[in-house]
Design a protein around this motif. Structure first.
Motif, PDB file in Angstrom:
ATOM      1  N   LYS A   1      17.665  -1.365 -29.589  1.00 12.26           N
ATOM      2  CA  LYS A   1      17.033   0.094 -29.367  1.00 12.26           C
ATOM      3  C   LYS A   1      16.495   0.730 -30.881  1.00 12.26           C
ATOM      4  CE  LYS A   1      17.550   1.317 -24.891  1.00 12.26           C
ATOM      5  NZ  LYS A   1      17.791   2.656 -23.780  1.00 12.26           N
TER       6      LYS A   1
ATOM      7  N   ASN B   1       6.749  -8.960 -28.884  1.00 14.25           N
ATOM      8  CA  ASN B   1       6.950  -8.116 -27.925  1.00 14.25           C
ATOM      9  C   ASN B   1       8.200  -9.100 -26.728  1.00 14.25           C
ATOM     10  OD1 ASN B   1       4.056  -7.529 -27.961  1.00 14.25           O
ATOM     11  ND2 ASN B   1       3.209 -10.222 -28.211  1.00 14.25           N
TER      12      ASN B   1
ATOM     13  N   GLU C   1      10.437  -5.639 -27.838  1.00 16.68           N
ATOM     14  CA  GLU C   1      10.295  -4.905 -26.606  1.00 16.68           C
ATOM     15  C   GLU C   1      10.220  -4.887 -25.253  1.00 16.68           C
ATOM     16  OE1 GLU C   1       5.856  -4.787 -27.658  1.00 16.68           O
ATOM     17  OE2 GLU C   1       6.341  -3.279 -29.456  1.00 16.68           O
ATOM     18  N   ASP C   2       9.926  -6.413 -24.696  1.00  9.81           N
ATOM     19  CA  ASP C   2      10.285  -6.965 -23.169  1.00  9.81           C
ATOM     20  C   ASP C   2      11.545  -6.181 -23.086  1.00  9.81           C
ATOM     21  OD1 ASP C   2       7.761  -6.881 -23.141  1.00  9.81           O
ATOM     22  OD2 ASP C   2       7.626  -9.454 -23.239  1.00  9.81           O
TER      23      ASP C   2
ATOM     24  N   VAL D   1      13.862  -4.707 -24.694  1.00 14.89           N
ATOM     25  CA  VAL D   1      14.447  -3.558 -24.444  1.00 14.89           C
ATOM     26  C   VAL D   1      14.135  -2.763 -23.305  1.00 14.89           C
ATOM     27  CG1 VAL D   1      14.002  -1.212 -25.294  1.00 14.89           C
ATOM     28  CG2 VAL D   1      14.858  -3.411 -26.822  1.00 14.89           C
ATOM     29  N   HIS D   2      12.519  -2.689 -22.525  1.00 15.34           N
ATOM     30  CA  HIS D   2      12.255  -2.834 -21.534  1.00 15.34           C
ATOM     31  C   HIS D   2      12.911  -2.602 -20.571  1.00 15.34           C
ATOM     32  CE1 HIS D   2       8.990  -0.734 -19.077  1.00 15.34           C
ATOM     33  NE2 HIS D   2       9.155  -2.335 -18.309  1.00 15.34           N
ATOM     34  N   GLU D   3      12.711  -4.179 -20.539  1.00 11.50           N
ATOM     35  CA  GLU D   3      13.970  -4.606 -19.231  1.00 11.50           C
ATOM     36  C   GLU D   3      15.432  -4.211 -18.521  1.00 11.50           C
ATOM     37  OE1 GLU D   3      14.846  -6.982 -16.049  1.00 11.50           O
ATOM     38  OE2 GLU D   3      12.907  -7.386 -16.877  1.00 11.50           O
TER      39      GLU D   3
ATOM     40  N   GLN E   1      16.190  -0.975 -20.280  1.00 10.28           N
ATOM     41  CA  GLN E   1      17.093   0.180 -20.812  1.00 10.28           C
ATOM     42  C   GLN E   1      17.812   1.027 -20.165  1.00 10.28           C
ATOM     43  OE1 GLN E   1      13.863   1.168 -22.760  1.00 10.28           O
ATOM     44  NE2 GLN E   1      14.680   3.617 -22.563  1.00 10.28           N
TER      45      GLN E   1
END
Length: 334
Positions: free
Chosen positions: A44, A102, A105-106, A108-110, A112
């Motif tokens: 992150k 991309n 970002e995916d 880090v989102h997955e 979180q």
């Protein structure tokens, strides 16, 4: 007949699983408490820097994550120390590639929220600490490598690349990985790969990498210990198999073992032949139905037999460097 064979294979698998649980050597310690594990989110922090390119964040990264910057630079980007001029510029260039950005970002989102993984690691490392009292519990991190270095390990530090665990249906995986690879790229295996990575770091392989027996015993020991540490992960999951493939291996264990012996592959120091047994690619050179990494699976069965025959500690098992001696003492009879 085919239905009966499948049913027998399933029953045999169940019987072996129950037997294994009931015959755990008495020297294996089972802790009642867990350890407080907090995963430090280098992934992150680095993404924030990549997205903003705020030079003030360079100093924060250097202060908070000096070791991670060092091993990320060397292990993923072939860069030297972060103190070298241009280090952060090259870091930005690498991670700013559109597809990788991309993916980052995916990922880090997955991931979180990783409280479930921290809980698993708390149990897993408590088990390792109970059975390896001198083993240091590492500081755990997460990073994104862009399908590069999956595990980064250094003194008292362990990091896993979360972009390799986005789930087998993740769209980008379809372009880069086969079905038999994607089945391992799932969240339930994150904690297992942390533990396996640390065991391999603390007890590196010391046998002959070209000799099948040496490799299969070492890999089998790792699987055996990780499964004890995280019993909620099924043997099939840990191997990266579908349940039907695991049941097939169990039903055909004797044939598989006899084939290896008859072909004289067990001791032949041939790197190409040995690698075929340990690759994720299905072992079609043995039969059309044989899944990949069958060498590790058989190694796991040998190690399980050894532990049933010899009431030794996991530390003793992990320190066993003589694969032939272990095989003899295992009295392995599939």
């Amino acid at each position: 007949m085919r239905h009966i064979k499948k049913m027998i294979g399933s029953l045999l698998f169940l019987a072996i699983s129950i037997s294994s649980c009931n015959s755990q050597p008495s020297q294996i310690q089972t802790p009642t408490d867990t350890l407080p594990i907090h995963i430090q989110r280098f992934d992150k922090a680095l993404l924030q820097f990549i997205e903003t390119q705020d030079t003030a964040l360079e100093q924060e990264l250097l202060k908070e994550y000096p070791a991670m910057l060092e091993i990320t630079g060397k292990g993923i980007l072939n860069l030297q120390s972060p103190a070298v001029p241009g280090f952060f510029d090259q870091l930005v260039t690498y991670y700013s590639e559109p597809t990788l950005k991309n993916l980052y970002e995916d990922a880090v989102h997955e991931y979180q929220d990783v409280s479930d993984i921290e809980s698993q690691l708390g149990k897993g490392f408590a088990f390792l600490k109970a059975n390896f009292p001198d083993m240091q519990v590492p500081a755990c991190y997460m990073h994104v490598s862009g399908f590069n270095q999956n595990v980064l390990a250094a003194d008292s530090l362990l990091s896993l690349s979360i972009d390799k665990y986005m789930g087998e249906t993740y769209p980008l995986y379809q372009d880069f990985f086969y079905d038999y690879q994607r089945i391992k790229m799932q969240r339930p295996l994150v904690a297992a790969d942390y533990l396996a990575g640390w065991l391999m770091s603390e007890y590196p392989f010391e046998g002959n990498e070209n000799v099948l027996l040496d490799r299969m015993i070492y890999e089998g020991i790792i699987k055996y210990i990780v499964h004890l540490a995280l019993p909620e992960i099924t043997p099939a999951q840990l191997m990266g198999y579908k349940e039907k493939d695991y049941a097939w291996c169990t039903a055909n264990e004797l044939t598989l073992w006899n084939t290896i012996i008859q072909r004289k592959h067990l001791y032949t120091p041939d790197q190409l032949t040995t690698s075929k047994y340990l690759d994720d690619k299905p072992c079609t050179f043995l039969s059309d139905e044989t899944p990949g990494n069958i060498g590790t699976w058989i190694g796991w069965q040998i190690v399980s037999s050894y532990m049933k025959e010899n009431n030794v500690s996991l530390q003793t098992l992990m320190q066993q460097q003589n694969a032939q001696e272990l095989l003899s003492q295992a009295k392995y009879k599939p």
